[in-house]
Design a protein around this motif. Structure first.
Motif, PDB file in Angstrom:
ATOM      1  N   SER A 157       0.808  -1.218   0.000  1.00 38.79           N
ATOM      2  CA  SER A 157       0.000   0.000   0.000  1.00 38.79           C
ATOM      3  C   SER A 157       0.840   1.266   0.000  1.00 38.79           C
ATOM      4  N   ALA A 158       0.286   2.278  -0.601  1.00 35.45           N
ATOM      5  CA  ALA A 158       0.779   3.651  -0.532  1.00 35.45           C
ATOM      6  C   ALA A 158      -0.462   4.522  -0.607  1.00 35.45           C
ATOM      7  N   TRP A 159      -0.456   5.583   0.178  1.00 33.81           N
ATOM      8  CA  TRP A 159      -1.624   6.447   0.290  1.00 33.81           C
ATOM      9  C   TRP A 159      -1.221   7.885   0.032  1.00 33.81           C
ATOM     10  N   ALA A 160      -2.114   8.642  -0.570  1.00 30.73           N
ATOM     11  CA  ALA A 160      -1.885  10.061  -0.819  1.00 30.73           C
ATOM     12  C   ALA A 160      -2.977  10.855  -0.107  1.00 30.73           C
ATOM     13  N   VAL A 161      -2.543  11.802   0.718  1.00 35.57           N
ATOM     14  CA  VAL A 161      -3.469  12.710   1.391  1.00 35.57           C
ATOM     15  C   VAL A 161      -3.354  14.042   0.663  1.00 35.57           C
ATOM     16  N   ASN A 162      -4.420  14.442   0.001  1.00 38.61           N
ATOM     17  CA  ASN A 162      -4.424  15.683  -0.757  1.00 38.61           C
ATOM     18  C   ASN A 162      -4.866  16.821   0.163  1.00 38.61           C
ATOM     19  N   THR A 163      -4.021  17.833   0.306  1.00 38.94           N
ATOM     20  CA  THR A 163      -4.336  18.980   1.153  1.00 38.94           C
ATOM     21  C   THR A 163      -4.428  20.232   0.284  1.00 38.94           C
ATOM     22  N   SER A 164      -4.799  21.325   0.905  1.00 36.53           N
ATOM     23  CA  SER A 164      -4.908  22.586   0.173  1.00 36.53           C
ATOM     24  C   SER A 164      -3.554  23.132  -0.267  1.00 36.53           C
ATOM     25  N   ASP A 165      -2.463  22.563   0.283  1.00 37.01           N
ATOM     26  CA  ASP A 165      -1.134  23.077  -0.031  1.00 37.01           C
ATOM     27  C   ASP A 165      -0.183  22.013  -0.565  1.00 37.01           C
ATOM     28  N   GLY A 166      -0.706  20.870  -0.971  1.00 36.63           N
ATOM     29  CA  GLY A 166       0.150  19.827  -1.511  1.00 36.63           C
ATOM     30  C   GLY A 166      -0.293  18.457  -1.044  1.00 36.63           C
ATOM     31  N   ILE A 167       0.541  17.467  -1.332  1.00 37.35           N
ATOM     32  CA  ILE A 167       0.218  16.062  -1.064  1.00 37.35           C
ATOM     33  C   ILE A 167       1.192  15.495  -0.037  1.00 37.35           C
ATOM     34  N   ILE A 168       0.654  14.717   0.894  1.00 36.59           N
ATOM     35  CA  ILE A 168       1.455  13.943   1.836  1.00 36.59           C
ATOM     36  C   ILE A 168       1.267  12.479   1.470  1.00 36.59           C
ATOM     37  N   LEU A 169       2.362  11.772   1.215  1.00 30.57           N
ATOM     38  CA  LEU A 169       2.297  10.340   0.935  1.00 30.57           C
ATOM     39  C   LEU A 169       2.549   9.547   2.208  1.00 30.57           C
ATOM     40  N   ILE A 170       1.911   8.410   2.296  1.00 32.72           N
ATOM     41  CA  ILE A 170       2.215   7.440   3.335  1.00 32.72           C
ATOM     42  C   ILE A 170       2.810   6.249   2.599  1.00 32.72           C
ATOM     43  N   ASP A 171       4.100   6.074   2.727  1.00 26.42           N
ATOM     44  CA  ASP A 171       4.914   5.036   2.091  1.00 26.42           C
ATOM     45  C   ASP A 171       5.159   5.308   0.615  1.00 26.42           C
ATOM     46  N   THR A 172       6.275   4.717   0.114  1.00 28.10           N
ATOM     47  CA  THR A 172       6.738   5.036  -1.236  1.00 28.10           C
ATOM     48  C   THR A 172       6.945   3.816  -2.131  1.00 28.10           C
TER      49      THR A 172
ATOM     50  N   ILE B 105       5.791  10.172   4.366  1.00 30.48           N
ATOM     51  CA  ILE B 105       5.995   9.509   5.650  1.00 30.48           C
ATOM     52  C   ILE B 105       6.247   8.043   5.335  1.00 30.48           C
ATOM     53  N   VAL B 106       7.432   7.565   5.668  1.00 25.91           N
ATOM     54  CA  VAL B 106       7.773   6.168   5.436  1.00 25.91           C
ATOM     55  C   VAL B 106       7.548   5.440   6.756  1.00 25.91           C
ATOM     56  N   THR B 107       6.583   4.520   6.764  1.00 23.40           N
ATOM     57  CA  THR B 107       6.176   3.897   8.022  1.00 23.40           C
ATOM     58  C   THR B 107       7.256   3.032   8.646  1.00 23.40           C
ATOM     59  N   HIS B 108       8.121   2.458   7.814  1.00 23.82           N
ATOM     60  CA  HIS B 108       9.294   1.737   8.322  1.00 23.82           C
ATOM     61  C   HIS B 108      10.273   1.511   7.176  1.00 23.82           C
ATOM     62  N   ALA B 109      11.502   1.144   7.542  1.00 24.51           N
ATOM     63  CA  ALA B 109      12.622   1.191   6.591  1.00 24.51           C
ATOM     64  C   ALA B 109      12.850  -0.086   5.790  1.00 24.51           C
TER      65      ALA B 109
ATOM     66  N   VAL C 191      12.351  -2.158   2.129  1.00 26.49           N
ATOM     67  CA  VAL C 191      12.371  -1.725   0.728  1.00 26.49           C
ATOM     68  C   VAL C 191      10.978  -1.563   0.132  1.00 26.49           C
ATOM     69  N   ASP C 192       9.991  -2.347   0.575  1.00 22.04           N
ATOM     70  CA  ASP C 192       8.643  -2.228   0.013  1.00 22.04           C
ATOM     71  C   ASP C 192       7.911  -0.975   0.477  1.00 22.04           C
ATOM     72  N   HIS C 193       8.459  -0.283   1.471  1.00 25.77           N
ATOM     73  CA  HIS C 193       7.870   0.961   1.960  1.00 25.77           C
ATOM     74  C   HIS C 193       8.773   2.171   1.667  1.00 25.77           C
ATOM     75  N   ALA C 194      10.075   1.946   1.651  1.00 27.72           N
ATOM     76  CA  ALA C 194      11.051   3.042   1.512  1.00 27.72           C
ATOM     77  C   ALA C 194      11.748   3.070   0.158  1.00 27.72           C
ATOM     78  N   GLY C 195      11.542   2.067  -0.667  1.00 25.61           N
ATOM     79  CA  GLY C 195      12.295   1.933  -1.912  1.00 25.61           C
ATOM     80  C   GLY C 195      12.126   3.079  -2.898  1.00 25.61           C
ATOM     81  N   GLY C 196      10.975   3.724  -2.907  1.00 23.29           N
ATOM     82  CA  GLY C 196      10.736   4.827  -3.841  1.00 23.29           C
ATOM     83  C   GLY C 196      11.069   6.197  -3.285  1.00 23.29           C
ATOM     84  N   ALA C 197      11.510   6.254  -2.024  1.00 24.07           N
ATOM     85  CA  ALA C 197      11.740   7.546  -1.363  1.00 24.07           C
ATOM     86  C   ALA C 197      12.811   8.385  -2.062  1.00 24.07           C
ATOM     87  N   LYS C 198      13.920   7.765  -2.445  1.00 24.72           N
ATOM     88  CA  LYS C 198      14.997   8.523  -3.092  1.00 24.72           C
ATOM     89  C   LYS C 198      14.523   9.126  -4.412  1.00 24.72           C
ATOM     90  N   TYR C 199      13.761   8.372  -5.174  1.00 24.07           N
ATOM     91  CA  TYR C 199      13.216   8.877  -6.436  1.00 24.07           C
ATOM     92  C   TYR C 199      12.400  10.147  -6.195  1.00 24.07           C
TER      93      TYR C 199
END
Length: 142
Positions: free
Chosen positions: A16-31, A59-63, A65-73
């Protein structure tokens, strides 16, 4: 897919990965994995009519690769701020493997509130899977 007015699922079948759309941008949960971030997150947001250039935080819930692997990109392409718990920043640095890891950025703390535009998320340390695992309270609108 849109789950609530401001919450979107942009993950894979088993991850899973989630996107929270706000009035000033997007917050992702996991990458997700590095190989999936462009198709699933960037492509998914685009398909849903959201601009991936608006991703301000991940926000990367834990370190793992299936949660943090896309963070650098996301960090490199969009300047996304990456948030992990201190123990998991350390774990990420010790983790073997040739997948690209993000540069150390923001350190999450228990009870931390992250506000972007009209939305505030609250982060809680929930160790078990890893020492630095975090869970997030997301206010949704329907």
């Amino acid at each position: 897919m849109r789950v609530f007015d401001n919450l979107y699922f942009v993950g894979m079948t088993g991850y899973s990965a989630w996107a929270v759309n706000t009035s000033d941008g997007i917050i992702l949960i996991d990458t997700l994995f590095g190989y999936a971030v462009e198709d699933e997150i960037v492509g998914g947001l685009t398909k849903l009519g959201l601009d991936p250039a608006r991703i301000k935080y991940a926000i990367v819930t834990h370190a793992h690769v299936d949660h943090a692997g896309g963070a650098k990109y996301l960090q490199d392409r969009y300047g996304t701020r990456i948030i992990l718990g201190a123990a998991d920043w350390d774990l990420l640095e010790r983790t073997a493997g040739d997948w690209p890891k993000p540069k150390r950025d923001m350190v999450a703390t228990d009870g931390q509130r992250l506000t972007l535009g009209d939305t505030t998320l609250t982060l809680y340390v929930t160790p078990g899977h890893t020492l630095g695992t975090f869970s997030t309270i997301i206010p949704v609108r329907d």
